[in-house]
Scaffold this motif. Structure first.
Motif, PDB file in Angstrom:
ATOM      1  N   LEU A  10      13.861 -34.698 -38.792  1.00 29.14           N
ATOM      2  CA  LEU A  10      15.415 -33.843 -38.099  1.00 29.14           C
ATOM      3  C   LEU A  10      14.327 -32.408 -38.277  1.00 29.14           C
ATOM      4  O   LEU A  10      14.694 -31.551 -37.769  1.00 29.14           O
ATOM      5  N   ILE A  11      13.892 -32.044 -39.762  1.00 32.05           N
ATOM      6  CA  ILE A  11      13.446 -30.581 -40.085  1.00 32.05           C
ATOM      7  C   ILE A  11      12.346 -30.563 -39.182  1.00 32.05           C
ATOM      8  O   ILE A  11      12.161 -29.671 -38.682  1.00 32.05           O
ATOM      9  N   ASN A  12      11.598 -31.608 -38.703  1.00 33.98           N
ATOM     10  CA  ASN A  12      10.259 -31.074 -38.216  1.00 33.98           C
ATOM     11  C   ASN A  12      10.712 -31.336 -36.583  1.00 33.98           C
ATOM     12  O   ASN A  12       9.871 -30.041 -36.171  1.00 33.98           O
ATOM     13  N   ARG A  13      11.520 -31.482 -36.109  1.00 30.38           N
ATOM     14  CA  ARG A  13      12.198 -31.096 -35.129  1.00 30.38           C
ATOM     15  C   ARG A  13      12.279 -29.382 -34.717  1.00 30.38           C
ATOM     16  O   ARG A  13      12.303 -28.821 -34.683  1.00 30.38           O
ATOM     17  N   LEU A  14      13.593 -29.517 -35.800  1.00 29.06           N
ATOM     18  CA  LEU A  14      13.943 -28.199 -36.083  1.00 29.06           C
ATOM     19  C   LEU A  14      12.956 -26.692 -36.846  1.00 29.06           C
ATOM     20  O   LEU A  14      13.078 -26.101 -36.116  1.00 29.06           O
ATOM     21  N   LYS A  15      11.259 -27.061 -36.052  1.00 23.75           N
ATOM     22  CA  LYS A  15      10.372 -26.346 -36.674  1.00 23.75           C
ATOM     23  C   LYS A  15       9.683 -26.121 -35.285  1.00 23.75           C
ATOM     24  O   LYS A  15       9.300 -25.009 -35.080  1.00 23.75           O
ATOM     25  N   GLU A  16      10.509 -26.352 -34.072  1.00 24.37           N
ATOM     26  CA  GLU A  16       9.652 -26.736 -32.669  1.00 24.37           C
ATOM     27  C   GLU A  16      10.731 -25.382 -31.987  1.00 24.37           C
ATOM     28  O   GLU A  16      12.141 -25.409 -32.013  1.00 24.37           O
ATOM     29  N   ALA A  17       9.719 -24.904 -31.000  1.00 23.93           N
ATOM     30  CA  ALA A  17      10.149 -23.620 -30.432  1.00 23.93           C
ATOM     31  C   ALA A  17      11.169 -24.556 -28.927  1.00 23.93           C
ATOM     32  O   ALA A  17      12.598 -23.786 -28.725  1.00 23.93           O
ATOM     33  N   SER A  18      11.270 -26.026 -28.762  1.00 24.39           N
ATOM     34  CA  SER A  18      11.548 -26.245 -27.580  1.00 24.39           C
ATOM     35  C   SER A  18      13.067 -26.384 -27.921  1.00 24.39           C
ATOM     36  O   SER A  18      14.078 -27.114 -27.742  1.00 24.39           O
ATOM     37  N   THR A  19      13.289 -27.558 -29.596  1.00 22.72           N
ATOM     38  CA  THR A  19      14.374 -27.891 -29.723  1.00 22.72           C
ATOM     39  C   THR A  19      15.103 -26.470 -29.741  1.00 22.72           C
ATOM     40  O   THR A  19      16.391 -26.964 -29.704  1.00 22.72           O
ATOM     41  N   TRP A  20      15.057 -25.302 -30.528  1.00 25.20           N
ATOM     42  CA  TRP A  20      15.799 -23.990 -30.325  1.00 25.20           C
ATOM     43  C   TRP A  20      15.753 -23.721 -29.058  1.00 25.20           C
ATOM     44  O   TRP A  20      16.994 -23.338 -28.895  1.00 25.20           O
ATOM     45  N   ASP A  64       4.704 -21.694 -29.935  1.00 28.10           N
ATOM     46  CA  ASP A  64       4.535 -23.319 -30.240  1.00 28.10           C
ATOM     47  C   ASP A  64       2.932 -24.370 -30.622  1.00 28.10           C
ATOM     48  O   ASP A  64       2.200 -23.338 -31.775  1.00 28.10           O
ATOM     49  N   ASN A  65       3.696 -25.245 -31.408  1.00 30.68           N
ATOM     50  CA  ASN A  65       2.909 -25.932 -32.335  1.00 30.68           C
ATOM     51  C   ASN A  65       1.785 -26.983 -31.256  1.00 30.68           C
ATOM     52  O   ASN A  65       1.829 -27.972 -31.948  1.00 30.68           O
TER      53      ASN A  65
END
Length: 59
Positions: free
Chosen positions: A4-14, A54-55
């Protein structure tokens, strides 16, 4: 939890969170305000897409 923490670091999640929130709140508003809320959400998602990098991992 790390997932979850890794997903919250992605622009697409936000962008997704912003669009879902704007859609849900916009759906419940009167038509004039509805368009403004949804348009604001789309614009904010666009800003997040433009500002947050983007990462991309190179191999």
């Amino acid at each position: 939890m790390n997932y979850l923490i890794n997903r919250l670091k992605e622009a697409s999640t936000w962008r997704g969170i912003i669009l879902v929130v704007a859609g849900v709140f916009g759906w419940q508003m009167p038509p004039g305000i509805q368009e403004t809320v949804i348009a604001g959400g789309v614009a904010l998602a666009g800003v997040v897409g433009a500002v947050v990098p983007d990462n991309v991992k190179k191999k």
